[in-house]
Design a protein around this motif. Sequence first.
Motif, PDB file in Angstrom:
ATOM      1  N   ASN A 173       0.828  -1.208   0.000  1.00 34.01           N
ATOM      2  CA  ASN A 173       0.000   0.000   0.000  1.00 34.01           C
ATOM      3  C   ASN A 173       0.862   1.257   0.000  1.00 34.01           C
ATOM      4  OD1 ASN A 173      -2.337  -1.523   0.022  1.00 34.01           O
ATOM      5  ND2 ASN A 173      -2.588  -1.406   2.229  1.00 34.01           N
ATOM      6  N   TRP A 174       1.981   1.231   0.699  1.00 32.03           N
ATOM      7  CA  TRP A 174       2.891   2.375   0.714  1.00 32.03           C
ATOM      8  C   TRP A 174       3.539   2.555  -0.663  1.00 32.03           C
ATOM      9  CZ3 TRP A 174       5.940   1.474   5.898  1.00 32.03           C
ATOM     10  CH2 TRP A 174       5.098   1.764   6.978  1.00 32.03           C
ATOM     11  N   PHE A 175       3.997   1.461  -1.265  1.00 32.24           N
ATOM     12  CA  PHE A 175       4.619   1.530  -2.588  1.00 32.24           C
ATOM     13  C   PHE A 175       3.640   2.079  -3.619  1.00 32.24           C
ATOM     14  CE2 PHE A 175       8.260  -0.618  -1.079  1.00 32.24           C
ATOM     15  CZ  PHE A 175       9.208  -0.703  -2.084  1.00 32.24           C
ATOM     16  N   ASP A 176       2.374   1.695  -3.498  1.00 33.86           N
ATOM     17  CA  ASP A 176       1.356   2.120  -4.458  1.00 33.86           C
ATOM     18  C   ASP A 176       0.740   3.476  -4.111  1.00 33.86           C
ATOM     19  OD1 ASP A 176       1.803  -0.267  -5.773  1.00 33.86           O
ATOM     20  OD2 ASP A 176       0.152  -1.307  -4.756  1.00 33.86           O
ATOM     21  N   GLY A 177       1.115   4.041  -2.973  1.00 30.62           N
ATOM     22  CA  GLY A 177       0.582   5.343  -2.566  1.00 30.62           C
ATOM     23  C   GLY A 177      -0.874   5.310  -2.160  1.00 30.62           C
ATOM     24  N   LEU A 178      -1.316   4.173  -1.635  1.00 33.39           N
ATOM     25  CA  LEU A 178      -2.722   4.038  -1.259  1.00 33.39           C
ATOM     26  C   LEU A 178      -3.000   4.444   0.175  1.00 33.39           C
ATOM     27  CD1 LEU A 178      -3.473   0.610  -2.968  1.00 33.39           C
ATOM     28  CD2 LEU A 178      -3.981   2.913  -3.804  1.00 33.39           C
ATOM     29  N   ASN A 179      -2.038   4.217   1.061  1.00 30.82           N
ATOM     30  CA  ASN A 179      -2.227   4.513   2.474  1.00 30.82           C
ATOM     31  C   ASN A 179      -1.045   5.284   3.022  1.00 30.82           C
ATOM     32  OD1 ASN A 179      -3.696   1.706   2.014  1.00 30.82           O
ATOM     33  ND2 ASN A 179      -4.734   2.809   3.649  1.00 30.82           N
ATOM     34  N   ALA A 180      -1.326   6.137   3.993  1.00 29.50           N
ATOM     35  CA  ALA A 180      -0.274   6.900   4.659  1.00 29.50           C
ATOM     36  C   ALA A 180       0.223   6.123   5.881  1.00 29.50           C
ATOM     37  CB  ALA A 180      -0.803   8.258   5.097  1.00 29.50           C
ATOM     38  N   PRO A 181       1.490   6.277   6.214  1.00 33.17           N
ATOM     39  CA  PRO A 181       2.025   5.602   7.397  1.00 33.17           C
ATOM     40  C   PRO A 181       1.638   6.348   8.671  1.00 33.17           C
ATOM     41  CG  PRO A 181       3.703   6.943   6.404  1.00 33.17           C
ATOM     42  CD  PRO A 181       2.512   7.026   5.501  1.00 33.17           C
ATOM     43  N   TYR A 182       1.771   5.660   9.793  1.00 31.12           N
ATOM     44  CA  TYR A 182       1.597   6.306  11.095  1.00 31.12           C
ATOM     45  C   TYR A 182       2.817   7.181  11.371  1.00 31.12           C
ATOM     46  CZ  TYR A 182      -2.235   3.090  12.088  1.00 31.12           C
ATOM     47  OH  TYR A 182      -3.423   2.399  12.058  1.00 31.12           O
ATOM     48  N   GLY A 183       2.682   8.060  12.322  1.00 28.21           N
ATOM     49  CA  GLY A 183       3.748   8.997  12.652  1.00 28.21           C
ATOM     50  C   GLY A 183       5.051   8.331  13.052  1.00 28.21           C
TER      51      GLY A 183
END
Length: 111
Positions: free
Chosen positions: A79-89
């Motif tokens: 999801n991070w690679f595809d730009g679908l979800n943001a990470p937590y702080g």
Amino acid sequence: MLNPKTTTQRDRCARQMSHANLLDGRGRGHRHIRRAHVHAHRPDRAVFLQRWSLLMIASFDSREACAVHFGVTFQTACNWFDGLNAPYGHHVDFAHASLSGFSKVMREEKT
């Protein structure tokens, strides 16, 4: 009044009434916007997701390596690679401390 010794489980359930839903009118109807998606169309969020995706692609050879580095699931790394979800702080903080390209990709340093 019914005698508790002679009533059956079915009788007790039939008499039970549900309490009023205290959440009515708080974003549950079709006329309300779900709070979870209020910020989904903000341009700064979209820019952050794009930069985070580019950082992951530039920093790791594979999604598996990204998942191991951050201690997240393979699906999260995808999801991070595809730009679908943001990470937590705490993931952003860890990336800032451990990835050399963080400042360049996330535009922390102005050139």
